[in-house]
Design an enzyme around this catalytic site. Structure first.
Site, PDB file in Angstrom:
ATOM      1  N   TYR A  75      -0.319   2.064  11.624  1.00 30.80           N
ATOM      2  CA  TYR A  75      -0.830   0.743  11.982  1.00 30.80           C
ATOM      3  C   TYR A  75      -1.137   0.680  13.474  1.00 30.80           C
ATOM      4  CZ  TYR A  75       0.776  -0.692   7.384  1.00 30.80           C
ATOM      5  OH  TYR A  75       0.960  -0.792   6.033  1.00 30.80           O
ATOM      6  N   ARG A 121       0.847  -1.200   0.000  1.00 33.32           N
ATOM      7  CA  ARG A 121       0.000   0.000   0.000  1.00 33.32           C
ATOM      8  C   ARG A 121       0.881   1.247   0.000  1.00 33.32           C
ATOM      9  NH1 ARG A 121      -5.272  -1.825   3.633  1.00 33.32           N
ATOM     10  NH2 ARG A 121      -6.464  -2.501   1.808  1.00 33.32           N
ATOM     11  N   SER A 163      -8.486  -2.744  -1.187  1.00 31.46           N
ATOM     12  CA  SER A 163      -9.340  -1.576  -0.993  1.00 31.46           C
ATOM     13  C   SER A 163     -10.527  -1.578  -1.937  1.00 31.46           C
ATOM     14  CB  SER A 163      -8.525  -0.290  -1.185  1.00 31.46           C
ATOM     15  OG  SER A 163      -7.583  -0.138  -0.150  1.00 31.46           O
ATOM     16  N   GLN A 187      -1.486   2.481  -5.580  1.00 32.12           N
ATOM     17  CA  GLN A 187      -2.874   2.677  -5.160  1.00 32.12           C
ATOM     18  C   GLN A 187      -3.870   2.158  -6.196  1.00 32.12           C
ATOM     19  OE1 GLN A 187      -3.186   6.851  -4.217  1.00 32.12           O
ATOM     20  NE2 GLN A 187      -2.795   6.506  -2.046  1.00 32.12           N
ATOM     21  N   ASP A 192      -4.587  -1.595  -5.850  1.00 25.12           N
ATOM     22  CA  ASP A 192      -4.946  -2.058  -4.508  1.00 25.12           C
ATOM     23  C   ASP A 192      -6.286  -2.797  -4.518  1.00 25.12           C
ATOM     24  OD1 ASP A 192      -5.394  -2.470  -1.830  1.00 25.12           O
ATOM     25  OD2 ASP A 192      -5.197  -0.368  -1.236  1.00 25.12           O
TER      26      ASP A 192
END
Length: 377
Positions: A232, A124, A135, A129, A132
């Site tokens: 995270y 990521r 997502s 993007q 991805d």
């Protein structure tokens, strides 16, 4: 000769998505590739074979014709054993391999000397993007989870004022405020529900509240420091987890709908809702478990079933929620793969630079070996 990119029909009944759409087929053909589509591959996403032909792709009658001499195979899920056997050594497979659990598929790919890339391992980072898939698919899963909950729930979601009296709005609790969770919040709000949500990352509070939902968490000092510089979640202490569990239990008992979204590709799904939580809920309540394929966030959930408990709670466990909105899911996934193909094909030829940070992170098998460190064991 042009690179031949094949796309075959998905063999899992619960997943009607397709890895190439007419839109991406045209882009691949315009880039110099030959595109082969197995007949019927797009049927589950309402794409007729003729539409592929109009886009410049070749539609062939079966999987063997599609894979004969193919350089690249695009799939949604990992290929079946017959598909792997039909591929030539050195061919490339790009799919959501679920490599942590589908060990037999990974072994077969290595044995067949197939270079495979797991789209769930694409890092990521900014330049990735558009590739991805986690997502793109999670976004639709979050939306569909609310639609499935509304279908299973025997009441309406919005407050309604009628001459015969007022109907109260449904109370919806979303557990996890990642991509799927945020879309679930937004969708439930659009349907008129009163929405609350929880997550272990402090930054998620602002995102939840920006969608008009109330954030539920034990917001002590440990919680405020529970995120790394990379965004995270940190491992929480046993004391914090106990306090959070107590808060969650007292909140769930008041809810009409609970949607759980905690799913990490490399690990079993964390257990968020126990049998005791389920037993505390009102008859007619609904739980949707987005992580059922990975073991489930909910005790008692079962893949591709709606389980009705002794106290009348429905636990919805559809294994592929994106597959239940297949046309849009296929469109987004196919765009992810078409973008990824730009890393595989240079000047009309297959050219794999495994030092590229995206390919290096996503490659699972190469030259007869399992090369991904996390999958080797």
């Amino acid at each position: 000769m042009a690179v031949v990119i094949a796309c075959t029909r998905e063999r899992r009944a619960e997943d009607p998505r397709v890895a190439i759409t007419p839109e991406t087929a045209k882009k691949l053909v315009d880039a110099g590739a030959q595109v082969r589509i197995e007949a019927g591959a797009g049927a589950g996403s309402a794409i007729p074979d003729e539409t592929y032909r109009e886009a410049g792709a070749t539609v062939v009658k079966d999987v063997h014709d599609a894979l004969d001499g193919a350089d690249v195979l695009f799939k949604v899920r990992g290929p079946t054993a017959p598909e792997i056997a039909a591929l030539k050594p050195g061919a490339v497979v790009v799919a959501m391999l679920d490599a942590w659990r589908e060990k037999d598929t990974v072994q077969a790919l290595a044995k067949g000397k197939i270079t495979s890339f797991a789209m769930e391992f694409v890092p990521r980072i900014t330049r990735a993007q558009v590739m991805d898939v986690l997502s793109s698919q999670a976004n639709l899963a979050g939306y569909r989870a609310v639609i499935e909950a509304a279908h299973a729930y025997t009441k309406g979601f919005p407050m309604m004022m009628t001459a015969a009296g007022t109907i109260a709005a449904a109370k919806v609790f979303v557990m996890g405020a990642g991509v799927a969770g945020l879309q679930a919040i937004a969708t439930a709000r659009r349907l008129g529900a009163v929405v609350t949500a929880t997550d272990v990352r402090p930054a998620s509070k602002e995102q939840v509240e920006s969608l008009g939902a109330k954030f539920i968490a034990v917001e002590d000092e440990e919680f405020k420091a529970a995120e790394t510089a990379g965004g995270y979640a940190k491992q929480m202490s046993a004391e914090y987890m106990a306090k959070q569990a107590e808060l969650t239990a007292s909140h769930i008992v008041k809810q009409d709908v609970v949607i759980t979204t905690a799913l990490i590709p490399s690990r079993p799904a964390p257990r968020l809702i126990t049998a005791a939580h389920v037993a505390s809920m009102k008859p007619g309540s609904v739980i949707v478990d987005l992580a059922v394929e990975a073991g489930g966030n909910v005790e008692g959930s079962k893949p591709d079933q709606i389980v009705t408990t002794a106290n009348g709670v429905k636990i919805v466990g559809w294994a592929s929620l994106p597959g239940r909105i297949a046309a849009d899911a296929s469109a987004l996934y196919a765009r992810n793969l078409q973008a990824f193909s730009g890393l595989l094909i240079k000047d009309g030829a297959l050219a794999l630079d495994l030092d590229d940070e995206i390919l290096k992170a996503a490659v699972v098998t190469h030259r007869g070996e399992i090369v991904h460190e996390g999958v080797k064991g």
